[in-house]
Write a protein that holds these residues in place. Structure first.
Motif, PDB file in Angstrom:
ATOM      1  N   SER A 495      44.511  39.401  33.988  1.00 35.17           N
ATOM      2  CA  SER A 495      44.209  40.587  33.307  1.00 35.17           C
ATOM      3  C   SER A 495      44.326  40.423  31.937  1.00 35.17           C
ATOM      4  O   SER A 495      43.592  40.781  30.809  1.00 35.17           O
ATOM      5  CB  SER A 495      45.160  41.958  33.894  1.00 35.17           C
ATOM      6  OG  SER A 495      44.729  42.362  35.090  1.00 35.17           O
ATOM      7  N   GLN A 498      41.460  38.250  30.793  1.00 36.51           N
ATOM      8  CA  GLN A 498      40.303  39.149  30.737  1.00 36.51           C
ATOM      9  C   GLN A 498      40.183  39.871  29.244  1.00 36.51           C
ATOM     10  O   GLN A 498      39.196  40.061  28.811  1.00 36.51           O
ATOM     11  CB  GLN A 498      40.276  40.200  31.891  1.00 36.51           C
ATOM     12  CG  GLN A 498      38.926  40.904  31.733  1.00 36.51           C
ATOM     13  CD  GLN A 498      38.985  41.749  32.835  1.00 36.51           C
ATOM     14  OE1 GLN A 498      39.766  42.689  33.248  1.00 36.51           O
ATOM     15  NE2 GLN A 498      37.849  41.803  33.717  1.00 36.51           N
ATOM     16  N   GLN A 499      41.568  40.510  29.049  1.00 35.36           N
ATOM     17  CA  GLN A 499      41.461  41.270  27.730  1.00 35.36           C
ATOM     18  C   GLN A 499      41.125  40.213  26.542  1.00 35.36           C
ATOM     19  O   GLN A 499      40.471  40.587  25.569  1.00 35.36           O
ATOM     20  CB  GLN A 499      42.850  41.932  27.811  1.00 35.36           C
ATOM     21  CG  GLN A 499      42.734  42.844  26.492  1.00 35.36           C
ATOM     22  CD  GLN A 499      41.844  44.015  26.549  1.00 35.36           C
ATOM     23  OE1 GLN A 499      41.538  44.599  27.709  1.00 35.36           O
ATOM     24  NE2 GLN A 499      41.033  44.346  25.436  1.00 35.36           N
ATOM     25  N   ASP A 553      39.023  45.582  36.178  1.00 41.68           N
ATOM     26  CA  ASP A 553      40.057  44.767  36.081  1.00 41.68           C
ATOM     27  C   ASP A 553      40.751  45.466  37.693  1.00 41.68           C
ATOM     28  O   ASP A 553      40.522  46.451  38.280  1.00 41.68           O
ATOM     29  CB  ASP A 553      41.102  45.434  35.244  1.00 41.68           C
ATOM     30  CG  ASP A 553      42.585  44.603  35.281  1.00 41.68           C
ATOM     31  OD1 ASP A 553      42.385  43.352  35.608  1.00 41.68           O
ATOM     32  OD2 ASP A 553      43.588  44.997  34.854  1.00 41.68           O
ATOM     33  N   GLU A 554      41.378  44.245  38.593  1.00 39.11           N
ATOM     34  CA  GLU A 554      41.674  44.513  39.729  1.00 39.11           C
ATOM     35  C   GLU A 554      40.974  45.317  40.816  1.00 39.11           C
ATOM     36  O   GLU A 554      41.094  46.406  41.339  1.00 39.11           O
ATOM     37  CB  GLU A 554      43.130  45.491  39.492  1.00 39.11           C
ATOM     38  CG  GLU A 554      44.335  45.067  38.542  1.00 39.11           C
ATOM     39  CD  GLU A 554      45.097  43.639  39.258  1.00 39.11           C
ATOM     40  OE1 GLU A 554      44.670  43.450  40.332  1.00 39.11           O
ATOM     41  OE2 GLU A 554      45.311  42.835  38.336  1.00 39.11           O
ATOM     42  N   THR A 590      38.544  40.670  37.673  1.00 40.25           N
ATOM     43  CA  THR A 590      39.977  40.011  38.155  1.00 40.25           C
ATOM     44  C   THR A 590      40.127  40.722  39.512  1.00 40.25           C
ATOM     45  O   THR A 590      39.773  41.941  39.822  1.00 40.25           O
ATOM     46  CB  THR A 590      41.122  40.579  37.317  1.00 40.25           C
ATOM     47  OG1 THR A 590      41.536  41.800  37.358  1.00 40.25           O
ATOM     48  CG2 THR A 590      40.828  40.181  36.032  1.00 40.25           C
TER      49      THR A 590
END
Length: 805
Positions: A495, A498-499, A553-554, A590
């Protein structure tokens, strides 16, 4: 004996060579020929060469565009020579399909231009004339609903858009399918005329002599045939047509094109305008039916047929499941657009048609684009790609960003200084060093660092992926990887990475974050809500015309394990792109789950990078966890977008060169088909050379995709666990080199929706004998063990002996 020039493909399979005193002969069985080499060195060199001739000595660079001018073969001719705007100033054409980019490139200098586009739709054989007319009308309305005229409009240059009312006209038929292809060129001053007839549509693929698509065109200059085709066009074709672009779109164009030309930016429509254009397009299509019936171009019987339209008529069209919803809407609209109050059914008045349309199409009234997304909110950075407006001499890359402050598009991309590039590369070095320094088990390798770098390369390339895929042959386009999954264990920094990726490519003042999949998409227990939201993602990717990547995300397990979610989304977007390679964003997500749960067709279309090393956990080692977090935060503060801004210019230069190349089979394009990031790798290598640095060992020099690694891992784990069982799952028969695996035994203890399918999709088809759909997988044993990197099991005798001990 027949001897041919020894210029053959390196992949050819050869029988042993016969050595003679001064030369060597090789028998080529398939061709029935001997190949002569004058030395072993020559043969070695020839086999390593790329193909220059085909098997029988015919050139592989076969000119696939056959051109005759006034009855004579022409070996070399360019598109500008065929459609010569210096010699002719008026163009009238009829084609089955056309590319807006192709038209902008070659037809911008005509004083008057009129083109009829035949309706593209896969219609099965229909014998009844009324049924053909009905399906043609249905297809035209469906294309309007799906925004096909908008797609063509977006491909046109501003130079053409500003003349849509005065000099440039696009038409489509009503109630007919036109498959003709002919082009009429004339000069109003000199009276010179040119007639072109043939198989070629107006597209790069049709007029590129290096494609594997054979086309022929015949050109007659100043022939009496010209007037015959001109008369045929006026008396038969033009009178069955109406304007391709709805009047609502032309009004918007009139209002915006002046400012767009001034700012050298494309016209952008907001959500409300887009929906209004679609609705207007449907209304105009239906209204034109009534007009054509009144003028006796169409039979009144067609209106009866439209009134009787029902769901059964969907069988006439070869529709994919995802098209079914739009098709049903079209049938409802066309059915209700007919009134039976009169003795003879007629099409309703325009105002009444609009009421029918708004009943099924909710035109959203919004003040800006962000408010248009109510259920599932996508962060509203808008990257508009318009390669036709690319002008690198004026530093215009063809990529634009939407500025909500003045509600306009602004060009982005600016070359950076060597110092700025060196600083950005140092930040990437420090980011990858953080994995080396802070992962708990200290098992960092250069190969692991490559995954971080590959994620950066993919994210930089994401706004240009669709343009790269447009260079592929159509048969390969749906394998373009528009999805990147950063997968692995929790706490591995996915994460955070990704940011960082988001911030590296965010040329915008608003702070962007990723969508939270678990709360925004999968939180509802209702399956219908999940399916609707997957359709929302599909619409963003296939229809929105925004190449800003979608960051999520996730992503949860059901996305991978249930075909109706992840696999359906991936295949739907990929298939839509294959048929119409328009601006499409990439999805970068992600997940803690392996992508092997996707079916095999979906797996081929994704990128997967595995992160299986954890950073310090705050509960187990709070001091090191805080230090690692502080280190990442310090790297974030040093991030800027100068490198990405420069990259936009560099990749635009490369794509511009490829787009203007006449050689579709160039080495670079072939390389892109194997590795869509190959241009990006070359640009980054040039960055290192520019600042006088060696390319680091953790730089990925070739495609890096862990999907195969994950598939191997799941089968390797199953194989090793099986070695300790009394009743092994892998029944080995040495006699025929087979494993027989009963996947039904796995399925009984597996909570996933279809574990049998997921295991069978995770193994390469070349290792399977037949299909494993019935739950029994018959596997080539030696090849399987080589694939997972494990030894074959002992023979049954040795297993028996071991048990006896």
């Amino acid at each position: 004996m027949k001897l041919v020039t020894p210029q053959l493909e390196s992949s050819e399979q050869w029988l042993p060579t016969v050595a003679l005193s001064f030369y060597f002969l090789t028998w080529r069985a398939e061709a029935g020929i001997w190949i002569c080499y004058f030395s072993r060195k020559t043969r070695k060199r020839v086999i390593s060469m790329n193909a220059q001739t085909s098997l029988l000595g015919e050139p592989d660079d076969l000119n696939s565009l056959h051109v005759l001018i006034n009855g004579e073969d022409v070996s070399q001719i360019t598109v500008p020579d065929i459609f010569d705007s210096r010699r002719f100033d008026t163009f009238t054409g009829v084609t089955y399909s056309a590319s807006g980019r192709f038209i902008s490139k070659y037809f911008s200098d005509f004083k008057k231009f009129e083109l009829v586009l035949g309706i593209q739709e896969n219609i099965q054989q229909v014998k009844a004339q009324e049924a053909i007319s009905k399906m043609a009308i249905f297809s035209s309305v469906k294309n309007a609903l799906e925004g096909e005229p908008l797609d063509h409009y977006n491909e046109l240059s501003n130079n053409l858009k500003k003349r849509l009312r005065t000099a440039y006209s696009f038409l489509v038929p009503t109630g007919y399918i036109i498959h003709s292809k002919f082009y009429l060129l004339s000069n109003s001053a000199t009276t010179e005329k040119r007639l072109i007839i043939g198989s070629a549509n107006l597209s790069d693929q049709a007029f590129n002599s290096q494609t594997h698509q054979l086309e022929d065109i015949m050109i007659w200059d100043n022939s009496k045939l010209f007037q015959k085709y001109q008369d045929y066009y006026e008396s038969h074709i033009k009178k069955i047509c109406h304007s391709y672009f709805p009047d609502e779109l032309l009004k918007i164009n009139d209002a915006k094109i002046g400012d767009a030309v001034k700012k050298k930016a494309p016209v952008v429509l907001d959500v409300e305008q887009t929906e209004l254009v679609k609705a207007e397009g449907i209304a105009e299509n239906l209204a034109d039916i009534g007009a054509k019936v009144d003028s006796k171009v169409l039979s009144p019987k067609i209106i009866d047929d439209l009134k009787d339209s029902g769901a059964s008529n969907l069988k006439v069209l070869d529709l994919a499941k995802e098209s079914l919803q739009d098709a049903t809407t079209v049938y409802k609209i066309t059915h209700e657009a007919v009134t039976t109050r009169n003795k003879q059914p007629v099409i309703k008045k325009p105002r009444q048609i609009n009421k029918v349309i708004t009943k099924y199409l909710k035109v959203r009234r919004v003040t800006d684009q962000e408010e248009a997304e109510s259920d599932l909110k996508r962060h509203r950075t808008l990257y508009k790609s318009c390669p036709v407006e690319r002008n690198l001499a004026k530093n215009i890359s063809g990529l634009f960003i939407y500025n909500p402050a003045n509600k306009s598009l602004e060009p982005i991309g600016r070359e950076a200084s060597s110092d700025d590039i060196a600083t950005a590369l140092e930040v990437i070095d420090d980011l990858i060093a953080s994995y080396r320094d802070w992962i708990v088990d200290a098992r960092f390798t250069n190969n692991y660092g490559m995954r971080v770098y590959e994620a950066i390369l993919y994210t930089f390339t994401a706004p240009f992926l669709y343009e790269i895929g447009a260079l592929y042959p159509e048969s390969d386009r749906n394998n373009l990887p528009l999805f990147l999954f950063l997968n692995g264990i929790g706490g591995s920094g996915k994460s955070e990475l990704q940011q960082i990726l988001i911030e590296m490519v965010s040329l915008f003042s608003v702070h962007e974050t990723a969508l939270a999949y678990d709360t925004d998409i999968a939180s509802s227990a209702k399956k219908t809500v999940k399916a609707d939201r997957i359709r929302k993602l599909s619409k963003w990717m296939a229809d929105e015309d925004n190449v800003w990547p979608i960051f999520i995300d996730e992503v949860q397990s059901d996305f991978y394990e249930q075909d109706k979610y992840g696999s359906t989304l991936i295949k739907r977007v990929s298939n839509a792109y294959k048929g119409n390679p328009k601006a499409t964003p990439a999805l970068i997500a992600t997940t803690n789950f392996d992508v092997y749960g996707l079916d095999s067709a979906a797996q081929r279309r994704v990128y997967s990078l595995t992160f299986n090393q954890a950073f310090p956990n705050i509960k187990e080692d709070p001091r090191r966890a805080r230090q690692a977090s502080d280190n990442i935060n310090a790297i974030k503060k040093r991030l800027d977008t100068k490198l990405f801004s420069d990259f936009i210019i560099q990749i635009s230069k490369k794509l511009d060169e490829l787009g203007n190349s006449e050689d579709e089979n160039s080495a670079m394009i072939n390389q892109l088909r194997e590795d869509p990031l190959s241009i990006t790798r070359s640009i980054f290598k040039a960055y290192y050379r520019r600042v006088g640095r060696q390319v680091p060992a953790y730089f990925p020099t070739e495609k890096l995709n862990d999907a195969d690694f994950q598939n191997k891992s799941v089968w390797r784990k199953l194989y090793h666990e099986d070695a300790h069982k009394r009743q092994p799952l892998f029944n080995y028969e040495t006699r025929n080199n087979r494993f027989y695996v009963d996947l039904n035994r796995i399925a009984s203890n597996d909570r996933r929706s279809n574990p049998i399918k997921q295991y069978s999709d995770a193994i390469p088809p070349r290792l399977l004998i037949g299909s494993a759909k019935d739950g029994i997988a018959e596997i080539k044993a030696r090849e399987f063990c080589k694939w997972i990197g494990a030894p074959l099991p002992p023979s049954s005798f040795w297993r028996w002996l071991k048990k006896r001990k």
